[in-house]
Design a protein around this motif. Structure first.
Motif, PDB file in Angstrom:
ATOM      1  N   ARG A  65       9.688  -7.020   4.857  1.00  0.00           N
ATOM      2  CA  ARG A  65      10.168  -6.257   3.701  1.00  0.00           C
ATOM      3  C   ARG A  65       9.726  -6.967   2.420  1.00  0.00           C
ATOM      4  O   ARG A  65       9.971  -8.169   2.271  1.00  0.00           O
ATOM      5  CB  ARG A  65      11.684  -6.136   3.733  1.00  0.00           C
ATOM      6  N   SER A  66       9.090  -6.197   1.528  1.00  0.00           N
ATOM      7  CA  SER A  66       8.770  -6.732   0.196  1.00  0.00           C
ATOM      8  C   SER A  66       9.735  -6.113  -0.805  1.00  0.00           C
ATOM      9  O   SER A  66      10.726  -6.710  -1.180  1.00  0.00           O
ATOM     10  CB  SER A  66       7.311  -6.441  -0.171  1.00  0.00           C
ATOM     11  N   GLY A  67       9.451  -4.860  -1.228  1.00  0.00           N
ATOM     12  CA  GLY A  67      10.328  -4.210  -2.212  1.00  0.00           C
ATOM     13  C   GLY A  67      11.379  -3.309  -1.584  1.00  0.00           C
ATOM     14  O   GLY A  67      12.242  -2.786  -2.290  1.00  0.00           O
ATOM     15  N   GLY A  68      11.289  -3.054  -0.273  1.00  0.00           N
ATOM     16  CA  GLY A  68      12.304  -2.255   0.426  1.00  0.00           C
ATOM     17  C   GLY A  68      12.247  -0.763   0.132  1.00  0.00           C
ATOM     18  O   GLY A  68      13.199  -0.042   0.389  1.00  0.00           O
ATOM     19  N   HIS A  69      11.100  -0.264  -0.373  1.00  0.00           N
ATOM     20  CA  HIS A  69      11.039   1.148  -0.770  1.00  0.00           C
ATOM     21  C   HIS A  69      10.405   2.064   0.265  1.00  0.00           C
ATOM     22  O   HIS A  69      10.167   3.237  -0.025  1.00  0.00           O
ATOM     23  CB  HIS A  69      10.310   1.292  -2.111  1.00  0.00           C
ATOM     24  N   GLY A 156      -1.961   2.620  -2.413  1.00  0.00           N
ATOM     25  CA  GLY A 156      -1.382   2.529  -3.748  1.00  0.00           C
ATOM     26  C   GLY A 156      -1.880   3.616  -4.683  1.00  0.00           C
ATOM     27  O   GLY A 156      -2.957   3.521  -5.265  1.00  0.00           O
ATOM     28  N   MET A 157      -1.072   4.668  -4.800  1.00  0.00           N
ATOM     29  CA  MET A 157      -1.385   5.732  -5.752  1.00  0.00           C
ATOM     30  C   MET A 157      -0.772   5.316  -7.076  1.00  0.00           C
ATOM     31  O   MET A 157       0.375   5.632  -7.379  1.00  0.00           O
ATOM     32  CB  MET A 157      -0.729   7.024  -5.245  1.00  0.00           C
ATOM     33  N   GLY A 158      -1.539   4.569  -7.845  1.00  0.00           N
ATOM     34  CA  GLY A 158      -1.005   4.003  -9.080  1.00  0.00           C
ATOM     35  C   GLY A 158      -1.368   4.844 -10.286  1.00  0.00           C
ATOM     36  O   GLY A 158      -1.903   5.955 -10.164  1.00  0.00           O
ATOM     37  N   SER A 443      -2.951  12.841   5.614  1.00  0.00           N
ATOM     38  CA  SER A 443      -1.795  12.456   4.805  1.00  0.00           C
ATOM     39  C   SER A 443      -1.927  11.029   4.304  1.00  0.00           C
ATOM     40  O   SER A 443      -2.743  10.251   4.799  1.00  0.00           O
ATOM     41  CB  SER A 443      -0.504  12.566   5.629  1.00  0.00           C
ATOM     42  N   TYR A 444      -1.056  10.697   3.356  1.00  0.00           N
ATOM     43  CA  TYR A 444      -0.969   9.352   2.773  1.00  0.00           C
ATOM     44  C   TYR A 444       0.180   8.612   3.455  1.00  0.00           C
ATOM     45  O   TYR A 444       1.294   9.150   3.572  1.00  0.00           O
ATOM     46  CB  TYR A 444      -0.706   9.494   1.272  1.00  0.00           C
ATOM     47  N   LEU A 445      -0.082   7.372   3.880  1.00  0.00           N
ATOM     48  CA  LEU A 445       0.950   6.576   4.555  1.00  0.00           C
ATOM     49  C   LEU A 445       2.205   6.413   3.705  1.00  0.00           C
ATOM     50  O   LEU A 445       3.324   6.378   4.216  1.00  0.00           O
ATOM     51  CB  LEU A 445       0.396   5.174   4.837  1.00  0.00           C
TER      52      LEU A 445
HETATM   53  C1  LIG Z   1      11.237   5.761  -5.538  1.00  0.00           C
HETATM   54  C2  LIG Z   1       9.883   5.598  -4.919  1.00  0.00           C
HETATM   55  C3  LIG Z   1       8.757   5.829  -5.682  1.00  0.00           C
HETATM   56  C4  LIG Z   1       7.478   5.668  -5.150  1.00  0.00           C
HETATM   57  N1  LIG Z   1       6.368   5.872  -5.940  1.00  0.00           N
HETATM   58  C5  LIG Z   1       5.135   5.650  -5.428  1.00  0.00           C
HETATM   59  C6  LIG Z   1       3.952   5.784  -6.237  1.00  0.00           C
HETATM   60  O1  LIG Z   1       4.007   6.072  -7.419  1.00  0.00           O
HETATM   61  N2  LIG Z   1       2.759   5.588  -5.637  1.00  0.00           N
HETATM   62  C7  LIG Z   1       2.658   5.240  -4.315  1.00  0.00           C
HETATM   63  O2  LIG Z   1       1.547   5.045  -3.821  1.00  0.00           O
HETATM   64  N3  LIG Z   1       3.738   5.102  -3.543  1.00  0.00           N
HETATM   65  C8  LIG Z   1       4.969   5.298  -4.062  1.00  0.00           C
HETATM   66  N4  LIG Z   1       6.068   5.170  -3.261  1.00  0.00           N
HETATM   67  C9  LIG Z   1       5.887   4.830  -1.844  1.00  0.00           C
HETATM   68  C10 LIG Z   1       5.876   3.311  -1.715  1.00  0.00           C
HETATM   69  O3  LIG Z   1       4.669   2.810  -2.238  1.00  0.00           O
HETATM   70  C11 LIG Z   1       5.982   2.890  -0.258  1.00  0.00           C
HETATM   71  O4  LIG Z   1       7.227   3.283   0.239  1.00  0.00           O
HETATM   72  C12 LIG Z   1       5.796   1.385  -0.079  1.00  0.00           C
HETATM   73  O5  LIG Z   1       5.771   1.093   1.295  1.00  0.00           O
HETATM   74  C13 LIG Z   1       6.889   0.607  -0.741  1.00  0.00           C
HETATM   75  O6  LIG Z   1       6.560  -0.756  -0.757  1.00  0.00           O
HETATM   76  P1  LIG Z   1       7.738  -1.834  -0.688  1.00  0.00           P
HETATM   77  O7  LIG Z   1       7.128  -3.161  -0.581  1.00  0.00           O
HETATM   78  O8  LIG Z   1       8.699  -1.572  -1.779  1.00  0.00           O
HETATM   79  O9  LIG Z   1       8.437  -1.368   0.673  1.00  0.00           O
HETATM   80  P2  LIG Z   1       8.904  -2.178   1.978  1.00  0.00           P
HETATM   81  O10 LIG Z   1       9.882  -1.247   2.614  1.00  0.00           O
HETATM   82  O11 LIG Z   1       9.338  -3.537   1.641  1.00  0.00           O
HETATM   83  O12 LIG Z   1       7.588  -2.281   2.819  1.00  0.00           O
HETATM   84  C14 LIG Z   1       7.138  -1.197   3.605  1.00  0.00           C
HETATM   85  C15 LIG Z   1       6.347  -1.737   4.776  1.00  0.00           C
HETATM   86  O13 LIG Z   1       5.076  -2.226   4.318  1.00  0.00           O
HETATM   87  C16 LIG Z   1       4.713  -3.371   5.065  1.00  0.00           C
HETATM   88  N5  LIG Z   1       4.730  -4.538   4.177  1.00  0.00           N
HETATM   89  C17 LIG Z   1       5.370  -4.655   2.995  1.00  0.00           C
HETATM   90  N6  LIG Z   1       5.126  -5.854   2.454  1.00  0.00           N
HETATM   91  C18 LIG Z   1       4.334  -6.514   3.309  1.00  0.00           C
HETATM   92  C19 LIG Z   1       3.746  -7.801   3.293  1.00  0.00           C
HETATM   93  N7  LIG Z   1       3.956  -8.640   2.289  1.00  0.00           N
HETATM   94  N8  LIG Z   1       2.962  -8.181   4.346  1.00  0.00           N
HETATM   95  C20 LIG Z   1       2.746  -7.328   5.374  1.00  0.00           C
HETATM   96  N9  LIG Z   1       3.292  -6.094   5.441  1.00  0.00           N
HETATM   97  C21 LIG Z   1       4.079  -5.688   4.415  1.00  0.00           C
HETATM   98  C22 LIG Z   1       5.768  -3.551   6.138  1.00  0.00           C
HETATM   99  O14 LIG Z   1       5.389  -2.828   7.291  1.00  0.00           O
HETATM  100  C23 LIG Z   1       6.979  -2.923   5.478  1.00  0.00           C
HETATM  101  O15 LIG Z   1       7.977  -2.560   6.399  1.00  0.00           O
HETATM  102  C24 LIG Z   1       7.348   5.312  -3.781  1.00  0.00           C
HETATM  103  C25 LIG Z   1       8.489   5.099  -3.000  1.00  0.00           C
HETATM  104  C26 LIG Z   1       9.751   5.230  -3.574  1.00  0.00           C
HETATM  105  C27 LIG Z   1      10.976   4.982  -2.729  1.00  0.00           C
END
Ligand SMILES: Cc1cc2nc3c(=O)[nH]c(=O)nc-3n(C[C@H](O)[C@H](O)[C@H](O)COP(=O)(O)OP(=O)(O)OC[C@H]3O[C@@H](n4cnc5c(N)ncnc54)[C@H](O)[C@@H]3O)c2cc1C
Length: 499
Positions: A65-69, A156-158, A443-445
């Motif tokens: 988990r990094s940001g948990g999103h 990353g759709m930034g 689709s997008y992951l």
């Molecule tokens: C409110 C919201 C808005 C969003 N907006 C966008 C957007 O504008 N553009 C877009 O592209 N996406 C967007 N997303 C989707 C988001 O990018 C994904 O859900 C992404 O996985 C979140 O990253 P995280 O690190 O916060 O999540 P996490 O739940 O921490 O990580 C998701 C998974 O990614 C893998 N992972 C994470 N970190 C690592 C690491 N350091 N090393 C190896 N594997 C890792 C793991 O399998 C992990 O379980 C959005 C999601 C939310 C909830």
């Protein structure tokens, strides 16, 4: 002895353990039947290695988990060691990596190269806060609190991805801990090297392959990224135009945006969304164009062709042309649209709609009309995001795992508060996507949930290579990978039929 950063399920009280497991998860809709064996709250790379070693010793997997999103909470897996990287490298480090004491986070910007390095739980907003003082920005996610870890690994759709390309294209290098607990650094130039096995018998595991996978493998990445090294870009001013229409105008509004997209200004992002505006009793459709420019005059030149476009439908209830805005204001809007963490329940899914060129402006709105006009709740929304011309760039095939896209990104976000409404909202997402699926190329992951659907996420060639890279770097399937039905995908990855 178990390191102090690790909480074992077997020896931690249930409430403390549950808080460690779920506390960092954005979505309140959770499958709590998945219970990890341990949580490793890593502050240093050595802690990450300790977590991986524990998993190896006990025969467990690791989840990350990094940001948990992740919408589906991919970080929470049955009987795994959950590596929670939320506090990784938050301590202030000196230039050799030694901890000097608690500090504001270890984000290093190199003036000479324009490269910033940061831990994976860094959010787009935090990173841009640091970079703004240097006159730089990183085109991370639109929401302030998404972690770079999950976001970058899946592509990353930034900001202005339509023209500037995917956020992962700005990854210059990564530091990672492998499934064997080794610390590695890999970068673009590694992709050309052919490293032999230690006995010299043939190509061994290649750092370049790991770097290739880091840009598009998403949760299938077979290692743990502990730092990203990212190319930044100059920070410009932000301006936007906003046009709001009654839902009945949906087809005309999307047709206008689709027609204008290929020739629109290269620093301008184009989005159409159907949603409820604050205080509104009915949903509306909104065309939102955001441009990054050095001055108001330049922004007006960029946005005028869209404002005066022949296809712009009459009847906008709101028409705002080229107003100054800022990343901070845009982040605030996104945060309001996606309340949390852990206050709302979410379900999302998405599709890249097949592009057919000339007739897209009639065909695509017809395909998406149902999705945009049947929102199940006030907080839910449907989104079209123009990817053209990024989607049309030649010669990018397979230089990164990320390989699936089309001109038209379409996503649904159902948002609600009560468990009793789960079936209606989840059902809306799944039923609507099922109707759109025949018109999609993949689709997008980032907005997907493999427990329900496994469309194509990569080209066949990239999917095959990704399987090989995962098997080479993690032959035992130590890293959990894709959370499909029953969490059984292992080293095979997602079902072959779909890739
Ligand atoms: C409110 C919201 C808005 C969003 N907006 C966008 C957007 O504008 N553009 C877009 O592209 N996406 C967007 N997303 C989707 C988001 O990018 C994904 O859900 C992404 O996985 C979140 O990253 P995280 O690190 O916060 O999540 P996490 O739940 O921490 O990580 C998701 C998974 O990614 C893998 N992972 C994470 N970190 C690592 C690491 N350091 N090393 C190896 N594997 C890792 C793991 O399998 C992990 O379980 C959005 C999601 C939310 C909830």
């Amino acid at each position: 002895m178990t390191p102090s950063c690790i909480l074992l399920r077997e020896s931690t009280d249930a409430a403390t353990f549950e808080a460690a497991v779920w506390g960092g998860v954005f979505n309140l809709r959770r499958d709590t039947s998945r219970v990890p064996a341990a949580v490793c709250r890593a502050r240093t790379t050595a802690d990450v290695v300790a977590g991986v070693e524990l998993a190896r010793a006990r025969g467990w997997r690791v989840s990350i988990r990094s940001g948990g999103h992740s919408w589906a909470a991919w970080s929470v897996r049955q009987d795994a060691v959950l590596l929670d990287l939320g506090q990784l490298h938050v301590d202030h480090h000196d230039t050799t990596g030694n901890i000097k004491g608690p500090g504001p986070g270890w984000i290093d910007y190199d003036e000479a190269t324009g490269i910033v390095s940061c831990p994976p739980a860094t959010t787009g907003q935090t990173l841009n806060g640091v970079l703004a003082a240097k006159g730089r920005m990183f085109a991370g996610g639109h929401c302030p609190d998404v972690g770079l870890g999950g976001f970058l690994l899946q592509g990353g759709m930034g900001w202005n991805c339509k023209n500037w390309g995917w956020a992962c294209e700005a990854v210059a290098a990564i530091d990672a801990v492998t499934a064997d607990g080794e610390v590695v650094h890999c970068c673009e130039s590694d992709m050309d090297m052919d490293i032999m096995d230690s006995d010299g018998t043939g190509p061994g595991t290649k750092a370049g392959d790991l770097f290739w996978a880091a840009r598009g493998a998403g949760p299938g990445f077979p290692a743990v990224v502990t730092r990203f090294h990212l190319r930044t870009r100059p920070l410009l001013q932000l301006f936007h135009s906003v046009y709001v229409y009654p839902l009945a105008a949906f087809r005309a509004v999307l047709a206008w945006a689709i027609e204008a997209a290929p020739t629109a200004d290269p620093d301008t992002e184009m989005v159409c969304v159907s949603s409820y505006s604050p205080g509104a009793t009915v949903p509306t459709v909104l065309a939102h164009f955001t441009t990054f420019k050095p001055s108001l005059a330049a922004a007006k030149r960029a946005l005028s062709p869209l404002d005066g476009h022949a296809a712009r439908p009459p009847g906008a209830t709101v028409a705002v042309f080229c107003q100054p805005t800022s990343l901070a204001a845009q982040y605030a809007d996104q945060a309001a649209a996606n309340p949390g963490p852990a206050t709302h329940r979410y379900c999302s899914d998405n599709a890249y709609i097949r592009a057919g060129d000339d007739d897209d402006r009639t065909v695509v709105p017809a395909i998406l009309e149902r999705a945009f006009t049947t929102l199940p709740s006030r907080q839910s929304c449907a989104l079209w995001f123009s990817m053209n011309p990024t989607s049309r760039r030649p010669g990018r095939a397979c230089d990164a795992a990320l390989s699936m896209q089309s001109d038209h990104y379409f996503a649904l976000y159902a948002v609600w508060e009560h468990e009793r409404d789960d079936a209606a909202h989840v059902g809306w997402v799944h039923d609507t996507l099922r109707a759109v699926e025949p018109h999609a190329v993949g689709s997008y992951l980032g907005d997907a949930d493999f427990r329900h659907r496994t469309p194509k996420f990569w080209t066949d060639e990239c999917a095959a290579r990704l399987r090989d890279v995962r098997r080479a770097w993690d032959p035992d399937g130590r890293v959990c990978g894709f959370l499909g039905q029953g969490d059984r995908s292992g080293v095979d990855g997602l079902p072959v039929a779909n890739n």
